[in-house]
Design a protein around this motif. Structure first.
Motif, PDB file in Angstrom:
ATOM      1  N   ILE A  47      15.033 -17.886  -4.049  1.00  0.00           N
ATOM      2  CA  ILE A  47      14.595 -16.815  -4.952  1.00  0.00           C
ATOM      3  C   ILE A  47      13.146 -16.439  -4.664  1.00  0.00           C
ATOM      4  N   VAL A  48      12.294 -17.437  -4.510  1.00  0.00           N
ATOM      5  CA  VAL A  48      10.886 -17.171  -4.211  1.00  0.00           C
ATOM      6  C   VAL A  48      10.754 -16.480  -2.852  1.00  0.00           C
ATOM      7  N   ALA A  49      11.489 -16.957  -1.858  1.00  0.00           N
ATOM      8  CA  ALA A  49      11.386 -16.393  -0.512  1.00  0.00           C
ATOM      9  C   ALA A  49      11.794 -14.926  -0.459  1.00  0.00           C
ATOM     10  N   PHE A  50      12.792 -14.563  -1.264  1.00  0.00           N
ATOM     11  CA  PHE A  50      13.270 -13.178  -1.214  1.00  0.00           C
ATOM     12  C   PHE A  50      12.581 -12.270  -2.218  1.00  0.00           C
ATOM     13  N   THR A  51      11.951 -12.820  -3.231  1.00  0.00           N
ATOM     14  CA  THR A  51      11.313 -11.976  -4.237  1.00  0.00           C
ATOM     15  C   THR A  51       9.885 -11.623  -3.866  1.00  0.00           C
ATOM     16  N   VAL A  52       9.142 -12.539  -3.325  1.00  0.00           N
ATOM     17  CA  VAL A  52       7.736 -12.280  -3.014  1.00  0.00           C
ATOM     18  C   VAL A  52       7.584 -11.135  -2.014  1.00  0.00           C
ATOM     19  N   PRO A  53       8.307 -11.112  -0.876  1.00  0.00           N
ATOM     20  CA  PRO A  53       8.142  -9.965   0.015  1.00  0.00           C
ATOM     21  C   PRO A  53       8.553  -8.650  -0.635  1.00  0.00           C
ATOM     22  N   ALA A  54       9.546  -8.667  -1.484  1.00  0.00           N
ATOM     23  CA  ALA A  54       9.978  -7.433  -2.135  1.00  0.00           C
ATOM     24  C   ALA A  54       8.886  -6.889  -3.054  1.00  0.00           C
ATOM     25  N   GLN A  55       8.147  -7.759  -3.692  1.00  0.00           N
ATOM     26  CA  GLN A  55       7.075  -7.300  -4.570  1.00  0.00           C
ATOM     27  C   GLN A  55       5.845  -6.874  -3.777  1.00  0.00           C
ATOM     28  N   ALA A  56       5.695  -7.385  -2.570  1.00  0.00           N
ATOM     29  CA  ALA A  56       4.507  -7.084  -1.778  1.00  0.00           C
ATOM     30  C   ALA A  56       4.556  -5.698  -1.156  1.00  0.00           C
ATOM     31  N   HIS A  57       5.719  -5.067  -1.124  1.00  0.00           N
ATOM     32  CA  HIS A  57       5.826  -3.760  -0.497  1.00  0.00           C
ATOM     33  C   HIS A  57       6.617  -2.825  -1.407  1.00  0.00           C
ATOM     34  N   HIS A  58       6.147  -1.600  -1.552  1.00  0.00           N
ATOM     35  CA  HIS A  58       6.821  -0.644  -2.421  1.00  0.00           C
ATOM     36  C   HIS A  58       7.827   0.176  -1.628  1.00  0.00           C
ATOM     37  N   SER A  59       8.684   0.860  -2.337  1.00  0.00           N
ATOM     38  CA  SER A  59       9.627   1.758  -1.667  1.00  0.00           C
ATOM     39  C   SER A  59       8.946   3.112  -1.464  1.00  0.00           C
ATOM     40  N   PHE A  60       9.632   4.000  -0.792  1.00  0.00           N
ATOM     41  CA  PHE A  60       9.093   5.341  -0.578  1.00  0.00           C
ATOM     42  C   PHE A  60       9.634   6.323  -1.602  1.00  0.00           C
ATOM     43  N   ALA A  61      10.275   5.816  -2.654  1.00  0.00           N
ATOM     44  CA  ALA A  61      10.833   6.678  -3.699  1.00  0.00           C
ATOM     45  C   ALA A  61       9.749   7.470  -4.422  1.00  0.00           C
ATOM     46  N   MET A  62       8.522   6.987  -4.391  1.00  0.00           N
ATOM     47  CA  MET A  62       7.430   7.682  -5.074  1.00  0.00           C
ATOM     48  C   MET A  62       6.990   8.951  -4.344  1.00  0.00           C
TER      49      MET A  62
ATOM     50  N   PRO B 206       4.178  14.475  -0.152  1.00  0.00           N
ATOM     51  CA  PRO B 206       3.373  14.321  -1.373  1.00  0.00           C
ATOM     52  C   PRO B 206       4.018  13.384  -2.391  1.00  0.00           C
ATOM     53  N   LEU B 207       3.180  12.877  -3.277  1.00  0.00           N
ATOM     54  CA  LEU B 207       3.666  12.065  -4.390  1.00  0.00           C
ATOM     55  C   LEU B 207       4.536  12.918  -5.300  1.00  0.00           C
ATOM     56  N   ARG B 208       5.595  12.339  -5.818  1.00  0.00           N
ATOM     57  CA  ARG B 208       6.491  13.063  -6.727  1.00  0.00           C
ATOM     58  C   ARG B 208       5.830  13.390  -8.066  1.00  0.00           C
ATOM     59  N   ASN B 209       4.854  12.554  -8.486  1.00  0.00           N
ATOM     60  CA  ASN B 209       4.254  12.749  -9.807  1.00  0.00           C
ATOM     61  C   ASN B 209       3.203  13.864  -9.836  1.00  0.00           C
ATOM     62  N   GLY B 210       2.970  14.515  -8.687  1.00  0.00           N
ATOM     63  CA  GLY B 210       2.025  15.627  -8.654  1.00  0.00           C
ATOM     64  C   GLY B 210       0.586  15.233  -8.402  1.00  0.00           C
ATOM     65  N   GLU B 211       0.299  13.937  -8.374  1.00  0.00           N
ATOM     66  CA  GLU B 211      -1.070  13.499  -8.065  1.00  0.00           C
ATOM     67  C   GLU B 211      -1.403  13.898  -6.625  1.00  0.00           C
ATOM     68  N   PRO B 212      -2.690  14.090  -6.308  1.00  0.00           N
ATOM     69  CA  PRO B 212      -3.074  14.540  -4.967  1.00  0.00           C
ATOM     70  C   PRO B 212      -3.061  13.405  -3.936  1.00  0.00           C
ATOM     71  N   GLY B 213      -1.894  13.109  -3.419  1.00  0.00           N
ATOM     72  CA  GLY B 213      -1.772  12.047  -2.425  1.00  0.00           C
ATOM     73  C   GLY B 213      -0.403  12.064  -1.798  1.00  0.00           C
ATOM     74  N   GLY B 214      -0.243  11.260  -0.759  1.00  0.00           N
ATOM     75  CA  GLY B 214       1.045  11.177  -0.108  1.00  0.00           C
ATOM     76  C   GLY B 214       1.039  10.161   1.011  1.00  0.00           C
TER      77      GLY B 214
END
Length: 161
Positions: free
Chosen positions: A18-33, A113-121
């Motif tokens: 559980i630790v091995a598979f959860t820590v990397p998942a939290q360390a990187h975000h998806s591109f859904a944003m 671009p970010l989906r939330n409209g903030e100036p970034g991408g």
């Protein structure tokens, strides 16, 4: 006693998995944003670089279409965007660092671009650094300037709305 040791060993193995598979998942975000259906292309002036290990980010003020100044908000302050890229080590190998893109550097980049409209991408396509004190012609980008430095092999992304 053997059953208890097996259960304890099984519990430890499950906990480690559980630790091995959860820590990397939290360390990187998806591109859904990011809105990957849209691509914006900017020529801007670097205000600062955040050399974070996971994702280097360049903060920049987009230039106006005439390429004579940066875009400003209603208060007259520069509008600042950010573009997120690969990790700092990977980007340094490509020639992007705090030293090679100091404040004032003019560059062109495409981003989703970010989906939330903030100036970034997040970066899409090539990255082009204009020669010092040589902005592109009105309406053009750094990929058209003689002496520009291309980061990577990709062309500058095309705008998609």
């Amino acid at each position: 006693m053997k059953a208890r040791n097996r259960i304890g060993g099984l519990f430890a193995a499950v906990a480690a998995a559980i630790v091995a598979f959860t820590v990397p998942a939290q360390a990187h975000h998806s591109f859904a944003m990011y809105n990957v259906q849209a691509t914006q292309v900017f020529t801007g002036v670097v205000t600062r670089i955040d050399p974070a290990p996971n994702h280097l980010a360049i903060f920049f003020a987009p230039m106006n279409a005439e390429r004579t100044n940066v875009e400003r908000d209603a208060n007259g302050d520069p509008v600042v965007w950010s573009v997120e890229m690969q990790g700092s080590a990977q980007m340094a190998r490509q020639g992007v660092s705090v030293n090679s893109f100091p404040p004032g550097t003019v560059f062109s980049v495409g981003l989703h671009p970010l989906r939330n409209g903030e100036p970034g991408g997040t970066r899409e396509g090539g990255l082009f650094r204009c020669p010092d004190r040589t902005p592109p012609a009105p309406g053009s980008h750094c990929d058209t300037v003689e002496g520009t430095i291309a980061i990577g092999d990709d062309p500058l992304a095309a705008p998609v709305h």
